[in-house]
Scaffold this active site. Structure first.
Site, short mmCIF file in Angstrom:
data_model
loop_
_atom_site.label_atom_id
_atom_site.label_comp_id
_atom_site.label_asym_id
_atom_site.label_seq_id
_atom_site.Cartn_x
_atom_site.Cartn_y
_atom_site.Cartn_z
N ASP A 22 9.47 2.72 -0.60
CA ASP A 22 8.49 3.37 0.28
C ASP A 22 8.83 3.01 1.72
O ASP A 22 8.62 1.89 2.17
CB ASP A 22 7.09 2.89 -0.09
N TYR A 42 0.86 -1.19 0.00
CA TYR A 42 0.00 0.00 0.00
C TYR A 42 0.89 1.23 0.00
O TYR A 42 1.82 1.33 0.79
CB TYR A 42 -0.90 -0.01 1.24
N LYS A 72 5.21 9.22 8.94
CA LYS A 72 5.01 8.68 10.28
C LYS A 72 6.05 9.15 11.29
O LYS A 72 5.92 10.24 11.84
CB LYS A 72 4.89 7.16 10.22
#
Length: 451
Positions: A247, A152, A279
């Protein structure tokens, strides 16, 4: 041994009331889908505050937090030095729309830890991957993007795609609202499958702008790359003139000081062309980034022709939180995260083994997840075999005993530097009964019950 002893139900009336109010004004009652508890059933807990390793909900219940805001809270909630940095920044104003010293310092901190030469700050992981894909296409003059099933990369149209019938079939959209034209240039391959990657590049290599992969997938549960897989991807991209986009929104600065790259790339001697971050680098505030080779980043406006902009990019409060978090993320912090994660992984395995529940626990650094299936899990098809019903029973049994797990069977568990002996013991005490609850559902489902 009393593992199935019942617990007194905790009060949830305020959460139920708020959830009803929320559903009246917000789709599903939440602002990000997994929070709705649809995967596990029941009422999501509305959190009023958090401190260290603990969440307190609006009904006054306390829970050990094993979500950690899906990764950012590396130091725990409301760390005094991060709070002080945020308060000081807010007192100076919340947004200027001009350059600031804080954003330069945050970027310098990122470059000091990660394999990137230049970095651009943005506000979300989705924005980072969207911008990296655009930059890769602009830099290479090519259009095709390769991704892996189960990885994702945010909710941008081009990457919300599911695999077609063949290994190198162009994909169809994985969600309504995404036109086929948006994903017509996206190839979706099985993760950890070198033959599929080689076939895709053999057929489409001169059209592929980039391959994007989670450095270590955490969105189908934790499915680490097989040894050398990321190095193989980097070399395949290099050979075909495509960019390798790693990623690290989830793994960056969490699984090690230098993210997943610190555990494999630094050892194996390869570097990604572009990296996305999020994050941890925002310390719990909306902040993300993408960076990479200086020549690639030079194609970005205002230096180059590829346009990207954002009013809140490099927001002074977010950069203050991120900078404080990264500076406090010392080797001792990572040692503590590893120790806590090791203890919990071992205890979870012991509880499921004792209860007779098939399981496999997979991890990268301190990030781990539990698959209720016979392992190992190396791709999305394997992850999809997990016993979702048994996980739901396990989740609620843990929640009833004061432990808040991810409300989905396909998510990573996160710990923080604030997870102390009391927090860990609370988890350990809850595990036997929760594993037994999972066993009851798992057993019934294999003896003719509903799957």
């Amino acid at each position: 041994m009393g593992h199935n002893d019942s617990v007194t139900p905790v009060p949830t009336s305020r959460s139920e009331e708020l959830f009803a109010r929320a559903r009246a004004v917000t789709p599903g009652g939440v602002n990000s889908p997994v929070r709705a508890f649809n995967a596990v059933g029941g009422t999501p807990r509305f959190v009023a505050s958090a401190q260290g390793a603990w969440l307190t909900d609006v009904d006054g219940n306390e829970y050990v937090d094993l979500i950690c805001s899906w990764g950012p809270m590396l130091l725990g909630h409301a760390h005094p030095e991060v709070v002080a940095a945020v308060q000081a920044a807010a007192a100076r104003g919340t947004s200027y729309g001009t350059p600031t010293e804080g954003e330069v310092a945050l970027v310098e901190e990122i470059i000091g830890r990660a394999p990137v030469e230049k970095v651009r700050l943005v506000s979300s992981g989705t924005e980072a991957t969207m911008s990296a894909i655009r930059l890769a296409r602009g830099f290479t003059g090519r259009d095709v993007v390769v991704k892996f099933a189960g990885c994702y990369h945010g909710h941008l149209d081009a990457l919300l795609a599911s695999a077609g019938s063949g290994l190198t079939t162009f994909s169809i959209p994985g969600t309504p609202g995404v036109p086929e034209s948006s994903t017509a240039l996206t190839l979706v391959l099985p993760y950890n499958d070198r033959a599929a990657v080689e076939a895709a590049f053999a057929e489409h290599g001169d059209r592929i702008a980039c391959l994007i992969t989670e450095a270590a997938p955490g969105n189908m549960g934790v499915v680490p790359p097989e040894p050398g897989f990321n190095a193989f991807l980097a070399e395949t991209c290099r050979r075909h003139g495509a960019l390798f986009v790693s990623d690290e929104v989830m793994t960056g600065f969490r699984v090690s000081r230098s993210g997943q790259w610190g555990t494999d790339g630094a050892v194996e001697g390869w570097r990604p062309d572009l990296v996305t971050f999020g994050k941890v680098m925002g310390g719990g505030l909306p902040a993300a980034a993408f960076g990479g080779r200086a020549d690639v980043m030079a194609a970005l406006a205002p230096d180059g022709p590829v346009y990207q902009a954002g009013t809140l990019s490099g927001n002074p409060i977010a950069t203050a939180a991120g900078l404080a978090t990264l500076r406090l993320a010392t080797p001792d912090v990572y040692d503590h995260l590893s120790s806590v994660a090791d203890t919990l992984r071992g205890a979870v395995a012991e509880a499921f083994t004792a209860a007779g529940v098939p399981h496999v626990i997979q991890s990268t650094g301190s990030m781990f997840s539990v698959f209720l299936t016979d392992g190992p899990v190396c791709d999305f098809a394997g992850a999809s075999r997990t016993d979702v019903a048994a996980y739901g029973a396990f989740f609620h049994a843990m929640l009833d005993r004061g432990v808040h797990l991810p409300p989905s069977a396909y998510e990573a568990w996160f710990v923080s530097a604030a997870h102390d002996d009391r927090a860990v013991q609370t988890v350990l005490d809850a595990l036997p009964a929760a594993a037994a609850a999972a066993a009851e559902v798992s057993t019934s489902s294999t003896t003719g019950g509903s799957p």
